[in-house]
Design a protein around this motif. Structure first.
Motif, PDB file in Angstrom:
ATOM      1  N   GLN A 188      -8.791   1.504 -12.766  1.00  0.00           N
ATOM      2  CA  GLN A 188      -8.021   1.275 -14.002  1.00  0.00           C
ATOM      3  C   GLN A 188      -7.740   2.604 -14.709  1.00  0.00           C
ATOM      4  O   GLN A 188      -6.623   2.854 -15.166  1.00  0.00           O
ATOM      5  N   LYS A 189      -8.753   3.452 -14.766  1.00  0.00           N
ATOM      6  CA  LYS A 189      -8.623   4.750 -15.435  1.00  0.00           C
ATOM      7  C   LYS A 189      -7.547   5.598 -14.768  1.00  0.00           C
ATOM      8  O   LYS A 189      -6.687   6.180 -15.431  1.00  0.00           O
ATOM      9  N   ALA A 190      -7.600   5.658 -13.437  1.00  0.00           N
ATOM     10  CA  ALA A 190      -6.626   6.463 -12.682  1.00  0.00           C
ATOM     11  C   ALA A 190      -5.222   5.901 -12.870  1.00  0.00           C
ATOM     12  O   ALA A 190      -4.244   6.637 -13.043  1.00  0.00           O
ATOM     13  N   HIS A 191      -5.125   4.572 -12.847  1.00  0.00           N
ATOM     14  CA  HIS A 191      -3.831   3.899 -13.030  1.00  0.00           C
ATOM     15  C   HIS A 191      -3.269   4.201 -14.425  1.00  0.00           C
ATOM     16  O   HIS A 191      -2.089   4.524 -14.571  1.00  0.00           O
ATOM     17  N   ASP A 192      -4.099   4.113 -15.444  1.00  0.00           N
ATOM     18  CA  ASP A 192      -3.659   4.372 -16.821  1.00  0.00           C
ATOM     19  C   ASP A 192      -3.173   5.808 -16.963  1.00  0.00           C
ATOM     20  O   ASP A 192      -2.157   6.073 -17.608  1.00  0.00           O
ATOM     21  N   LYS A 193      -3.909   6.723 -16.330  1.00  0.00           N
ATOM     22  CA  LYS A 193      -3.564   8.140 -16.415  1.00  0.00           C
ATOM     23  C   LYS A 193      -2.201   8.414 -15.765  1.00  0.00           C
ATOM     24  O   LYS A 193      -1.419   9.237 -16.233  1.00  0.00           O
ATOM     25  N   ALA A 194      -1.931   7.698 -14.670  1.00  0.00           N
ATOM     26  CA  ALA A 194      -0.697   7.925 -13.909  1.00  0.00           C
ATOM     27  C   ALA A 194       0.487   7.124 -14.455  1.00  0.00           C
ATOM     28  O   ALA A 194       1.616   7.300 -14.000  1.00  0.00           O
ATOM     29  N   SER A 195       0.242   6.260 -15.434  1.00  0.00           N
ATOM     30  CA  SER A 195       1.277   5.295 -15.846  1.00  0.00           C
ATOM     31  C   SER A 195       2.600   5.933 -16.302  1.00  0.00           C
ATOM     32  O   SER A 195       3.657   5.325 -16.089  1.00  0.00           O
ATOM     33  N   PRO A 196       2.602   7.136 -16.907  1.00  0.00           N
ATOM     34  CA  PRO A 196       3.909   7.728 -17.257  1.00  0.00           C
ATOM     35  C   PRO A 196       4.818   7.947 -16.044  1.00  0.00           C
ATOM     36  O   PRO A 196       6.041   7.974 -16.184  1.00  0.00           O
ATOM     37  N   ASP A 197       4.222   8.102 -14.851  1.00  0.00           N
ATOM     38  CA  ASP A 197       5.021   8.299 -13.634  1.00  0.00           C
ATOM     39  C   ASP A 197       5.594   6.988 -13.102  1.00  0.00           C
ATOM     40  O   ASP A 197       6.380   6.998 -12.148  1.00  0.00           O
ATOM     41  N   TYR A 198       5.139   5.863 -13.635  1.00  0.00           N
ATOM     42  CA  TYR A 198       5.549   4.553 -13.110  1.00  0.00           C
ATOM     43  C   TYR A 198       6.064   3.662 -14.234  1.00  0.00           C
ATOM     44  O   TYR A 198       5.391   2.720 -14.660  1.00  0.00           O
ATOM     45  N   PRO A 199       7.278   3.958 -14.739  1.00  0.00           N
ATOM     46  CA  PRO A 199       7.845   3.138 -15.818  1.00  0.00           C
ATOM     47  C   PRO A 199       8.066   1.701 -15.361  1.00  0.00           C
ATOM     48  O   PRO A 199       7.989   1.395 -14.166  1.00  0.00           O
ATOM     49  N   MET A 246       0.831  -1.209   0.000  1.00  0.00           N
ATOM     50  CA  MET A 246       0.000   0.000   0.000  1.00  0.00           C
ATOM     51  C   MET A 246       0.862   1.254   0.000  1.00  0.00           C
ATOM     52  O   MET A 246       1.876   1.297   0.658  1.00  0.00           O
ATOM     53  N   PRO A 247       0.450   2.275  -0.691  1.00  0.00           N
ATOM     54  CA  PRO A 247       1.200   3.540  -0.691  1.00  0.00           C
ATOM     55  C   PRO A 247       1.039   4.292   0.629  1.00  0.00           C
ATOM     56  O   PRO A 247       0.041   4.110   1.317  1.00  0.00           O
ATOM     57  N   SER A 248       2.001   5.129   0.961  1.00  0.00           N
ATOM     58  CA  SER A 248       1.980   5.807   2.263  1.00  0.00           C
ATOM     59  C   SER A 248       1.544   7.259   2.167  1.00  0.00           C
ATOM     60  O   SER A 248       1.450   7.829   1.096  1.00  0.00           O
ATOM     61  N   GLU A 249       1.316   7.857   3.322  1.00  0.00           N
ATOM     62  CA  GLU A 249       0.946   9.269   3.367  1.00  0.00           C
ATOM     63  C   GLU A 249       2.003  10.088   4.098  1.00  0.00           C
ATOM     64  O   GLU A 249       2.007  11.294   4.031  1.00  0.00           O
ATOM     65  N   THR A 250       2.891   9.448   4.835  1.00  0.00           N
ATOM     66  CA  THR A 250       3.873  10.196   5.621  1.00  0.00           C
ATOM     67  C   THR A 250       5.291   9.729   5.325  1.00  0.00           C
ATOM     68  O   THR A 250       5.505   8.793   4.579  1.00  0.00           O
ATOM     69  N   GLU A 251       6.251  10.392   5.937  1.00  0.00           N
ATOM     70  CA  GLU A 251       7.666  10.113   5.661  1.00  0.00           C
ATOM     71  C   GLU A 251       8.384   9.564   6.897  1.00  0.00           C
ATOM     72  O   GLU A 251       9.587   9.369   6.869  1.00  0.00           O
ATOM     73  N   THR A 252       7.673   9.320   7.985  1.00  0.00           N
ATOM     74  CA  THR A 252       8.314   8.852   9.211  1.00  0.00           C
ATOM     75  C   THR A 252       8.774   7.410   9.052  1.00  0.00           C
ATOM     76  O   THR A 252       8.006   6.555   8.638  1.00  0.00           O
ATOM     77  N   ARG A 253      10.050   7.135   9.389  1.00  0.00           N
ATOM     78  CA  ARG A 253      10.581   5.796   9.135  1.00  0.00           C
ATOM     79  C   ARG A 253      11.419   5.269  10.287  1.00  0.00           C
ATOM     80  O   ARG A 253      12.639   5.400  10.286  1.00  0.00           O
ATOM     81  N   LEU A 270       0.873  -0.863  -4.506  1.00  0.00           N
ATOM     82  CA  LEU A 270       2.113  -0.535  -5.216  1.00  0.00           C
ATOM     83  C   LEU A 270       2.250  -1.344  -6.504  1.00  0.00           C
ATOM     84  O   LEU A 270       2.981  -0.950  -7.400  1.00  0.00           O
ATOM     85  N   SER A 271       1.518  -2.438  -6.613  1.00  0.00           N
ATOM     86  CA  SER A 271       1.576  -3.251  -7.824  1.00  0.00           C
ATOM     87  C   SER A 271       0.529  -2.831  -8.861  1.00  0.00           C
ATOM     88  O   SER A 271       0.383  -3.487  -9.897  1.00  0.00           O
ATOM     89  N   PHE A 272      -0.193  -1.751  -8.544  1.00  0.00           N
ATOM     90  CA  PHE A 272      -1.128  -1.136  -9.495  1.00  0.00           C
ATOM     91  C   PHE A 272      -1.069   0.364  -9.211  1.00  0.00           C
ATOM     92  O   PHE A 272      -2.039   0.982  -8.764  1.00  0.00           O
ATOM     93  N   PRO A 273       0.122   0.958  -9.416  1.00  0.00           N
ATOM     94  CA  PRO A 273       0.410   2.268  -8.818  1.00  0.00           C
ATOM     95  C   PRO A 273      -0.359   3.432  -9.428  1.00  0.00           C
ATOM     96  O   PRO A 273      -0.819   3.367 -10.565  1.00  0.00           O
ATOM     97  N   GLY A 274      -0.460   4.481  -8.617  1.00  0.00           N
ATOM     98  CA  GLY A 274      -1.031   5.737  -9.078  1.00  0.00           C
ATOM     99  C   GLY A 274      -2.545   5.804  -9.014  1.00  0.00           C
ATOM    100  O   GLY A 274      -3.134   6.727  -9.558  1.00  0.00           O
ATOM    101  N   ALA A 275      -3.172   4.845  -8.327  1.00  0.00           N
ATOM    102  CA  ALA A 275      -4.636   4.805  -8.302  1.00  0.00           C
ATOM    103  C   ALA A 275      -5.157   4.406  -6.930  1.00  0.00           C
ATOM    104  O   ALA A 275      -4.585   3.528  -6.280  1.00  0.00           O
ATOM    105  N   PHE A 276      -6.232   5.064  -6.525  1.00  0.00           N
ATOM    106  CA  PHE A 276      -6.858   4.781  -5.229  1.00  0.00           C
ATOM    107  C   PHE A 276      -8.370   4.756  -5.413  1.00  0.00           C
ATOM    108  O   PHE A 276      -8.913   5.601  -6.112  1.00  0.00           O
ATOM    109  N   VAL A 277      -9.031   3.811  -4.769  1.00  0.00           N
ATOM    110  CA  VAL A 277     -10.489   3.873  -4.643  1.00  0.00           C
ATOM    111  C   VAL A 277     -10.856   3.377  -3.248  1.00  0.00           C
ATOM    112  O   VAL A 277     -10.050   2.734  -2.570  1.00  0.00           O
TER     113      VAL A 277
END
Ligand code: NI
Length: 201
Positions: A177-188, A1-8, A113-120
């Motif tokens: 799928q639509k959101a993922h396709d739109k974001a795909s240039p950011d995720y080579p 899952m993608p994160s919202e913060t930078e604390t590590r 993360l395996s279908f990046p750039g999209a959230f629902v």
């Protein structure tokens, strides 16, 4: 899952190598993975690579299948509802969810993360517990609410070959799928191996 913060916090094995993210559609993502039976340096190195890859991808959880490895193990570093970060490694996880009157669904946003750039939105119980074993083969238990509850469920799902796209309506899947396709240039295709700190900021 993608994160919202930078604390590590440094609760995961360090020194790993960032690996290419395996995407939905690869067979290993859609079948149950092998149980971990050998707890050696190789397993620790795999967990370190998974942690490095999760952080490079700005995620809160990552399963071994997401770097193409057929083993039931995930790493996570995720805040709970109070913002408290919990991090760990779980092999052979078993999920325990509230039942009856203790079961409340949280219809929050989810991504993978395996279908990046999209959230629902994806409805899941707002509390979750996972038991399993750690890198040393000793029992571990993690429980929590908020994003942590979602993360523990999402990552355990991966180890059973389920992706969150399997848990949403056909209509929501189309939006995803639509959101993922739109974001795909950011995720080579080599993402996130080419990610640098400067690109993320
Ligand atoms: Ni995922």
């Amino acid at each position: 899952m993608p994160s919202e913060t930078e604390t590590r916090p440094p609760a995961l094995p360090a020194g790993g190598r960032v690996r290419v993210m395996t995407r939905w559609g690869a067979p290993v993502m859609h079948r149950p993975q092998q149980q971990v039976t050998v707890f050696d340096d190789e397993l620790r190195e795999l967990a370190a690579d998974m942690a490095a890859t999760m952080y490079a991808a700005d995620g809160v959880g990552l399963a071994a299948c997401q770097i193409g490895v057929d083993l039931a193990m995930f790493v996570f570093d995720c805040p709970d509802a109070a913002g408290e970060h919990v991090a760990g490694v779980v092999c052979n996880p078993v999920l325990v969810l509230p039942e009856g009157k203790d079961r409340h669904l949280d219809d929050g946003e989810e991504g993978c993360l395996s279908f990046p750039g999209a959230f629902v939105n994806c409805a899941r119980p707002d509390q979750a517990e996972v038991t399993g074993v750690g890198l040393d083969g000793e029992p571990v238990r993690y429980a929590g609410d908020g994003l942590l509850a979602r993360c523990l469920q999402h990552e355990t799902d991966h180890l059973y070959g389920t992706v969150f796209g399997d848990r949403i309506s056909a209509k929501a899947r189309k939006r995803l799928q639509k959101a993922h396709d739109k974001a795909s240039p950011d995720y080579p295709a080599d993402w996130p191996t080419g990610v640098t700190e400067s690109r993320r900021t």
